[in-house]
Design a protein around this motif. Structure first.
Motif, PDB file in Angstrom:
ATOM      1  N   SER A 184      -4.259   1.243  -8.420  1.00 16.44           N
ATOM      2  CA  SER A 184      -3.452   1.024  -7.081  1.00 16.44           C
ATOM      3  C   SER A 184      -2.921  -0.233  -6.840  1.00 16.44           C
ATOM      4  O   SER A 184      -2.233  -0.731  -5.902  1.00 16.44           O
ATOM      5  N   LYS A 213      -3.419   4.641  -2.187  1.00 11.45           N
ATOM      6  CA  LYS A 213      -4.755   4.783  -2.818  1.00 11.45           C
ATOM      7  C   LYS A 213      -4.854   6.107  -3.395  1.00 11.45           C
ATOM      8  O   LYS A 213      -4.399   7.289  -3.106  1.00 11.45           O
ATOM      9  N   ASN A 248       2.113   1.729  -3.690  1.00 14.09           N
ATOM     10  CA  ASN A 248       1.003   2.105  -4.515  1.00 14.09           C
ATOM     11  C   ASN A 248      -0.386   2.607  -3.547  1.00 14.09           C
ATOM     12  O   ASN A 248      -1.196   1.895  -3.515  1.00 14.09           O
ATOM     13  N   SER A 288       0.773  -1.168  -0.094  1.00 15.17           N
ATOM     14  CA  SER A 288      -0.089   0.004  -0.130  1.00 15.17           C
ATOM     15  C   SER A 288       0.797   1.251  -0.003  1.00 15.17           C
ATOM     16  O   SER A 288       0.467   2.339  -0.400  1.00 15.17           O
TER      17      SER A 288
END
Length: 279
Positions: free
Chosen positions: A278, A39, A37, A34
């Motif tokens: 994402s 959100k 990438n 996360s």
């Protein structure tokens, strides 16, 4: 085996500490998926005859999924002017962006070019090719069905408009007796009345200004067709979606204002785009 010399034990201990520190450093640098990438920020834009309040339920859904959501108060003056104002807003948003446009808002995101935009999402929206304009796309011979005509469509003079001639412009709006039946026939009269109270008029000149180079030729795009639309005929929506969002098109049994009447369906296609960019 003989015991290790004190100096050798010290060297091994130090080496282990160094290796542990390197492992920790590499773990932080790599980070979770996360962090690599993040959100995207989702920017929601209304079209003509509406304002940002129509996105209330969709925005709440997206925030509930952990997304940062912003709305853009579309000036509704012209594609070039409105997209320039949107681009100014986007410069203050860090990281990846998903643009969502409803109705005429689709015309604006089509003419918006920002390197951080990773996806466009069209909700019952115009997705023009270069040189096309709103009134030309709403050709009643090729795509009949729009009820956005007089006497439902009314005009008024708008003062102090920097984009108008001598500070004045001619705007169109939907008259109250026709608003629910044309714009959002699938909500209660009370909800429609509230939407009418939030209606923003749109410059008639915006309907005649041709589109520039469309962003959907380079930016992955999604499209949600409203199958009971009385503003932009569903057949026209399917045509535009076939160019801008092939393989990424869905449909919902809804009025033109599906963002209000079917917020879960609208949320779902936005999440499809956000998840794709994402991953």
């Amino acid at each position: 085996m003989s015991a290790l010399r004190p100096d050798l034990r010290l060297w091994i201990t130090r080496a282990a500490l160094v290796l542990s520190a390197l492992a920790l450093l590499l773990g932080v640098a790599a980070g979770p998926a996360s962090a690599q990438n993040p959100k995207p920020t989702i920017v929601l834009m209304h079209g003509a005859f509406a304002d940002s309040s129509g996105w209330k339920d969709v925005a709440a859904n997206l925030r509930g999924q952990g997304y940062t959501v912003q709305t853009f108060d579309n000036p509704l003056r012209s594609p070039a002017y409105d997209s320039a104002q949107l681009e100014k807003k986007l410069t203050d948003i860090p990281g990846p962006i998903v643009l969502v446009g409803h109705s005429y808002g689709g015309f604006v995101i089509t003419n918006t070019h920002d390197p951080d935009v990773r996806a466009n999402v069209y909700i019952a929206a115009f997705a023009p090719a270069s040189g096309e304009f709103v009134q030309g796309l709403l050709n009643p011979i090729t795509y009949p069905g729009s009820r956005l005509l007089p006497p439902a469509l009314q005009v008024k003079v708008v003062e102090n408009d920097p984009t108008g001639i001598a500070g004045r412009n001619i705007d169109g709006y939907i008259a109250q007796p026709y608003f629910r039946d044309i714009f959002v026939q699938d909500v209660s009269p009370a909800v429609a009345a509230d939407m009418y109270a939030h209606q923003k008029s749109a410059a008639l000149a915006a309907n005649l200004e041709p589109s520039g180079a469309p962003s959907w030729t380079t930016v992955p795009s999604w499209y949600l067709i409203s199958q009971q639309d009385r503003v932009i005929p569903p057949a026209l929506q399917r045509f535009m979606a076939s160019r801008a969002a092939p393989g990424r098109t869905a449909a919902v049994d809804a009025s033109h204002a599906s963002l209000v009447s079917r917020p879960d369906a609208v949320t779902a296609i936005i999440l499809s785009a956000a998840t794709a960019v994402s991953s």
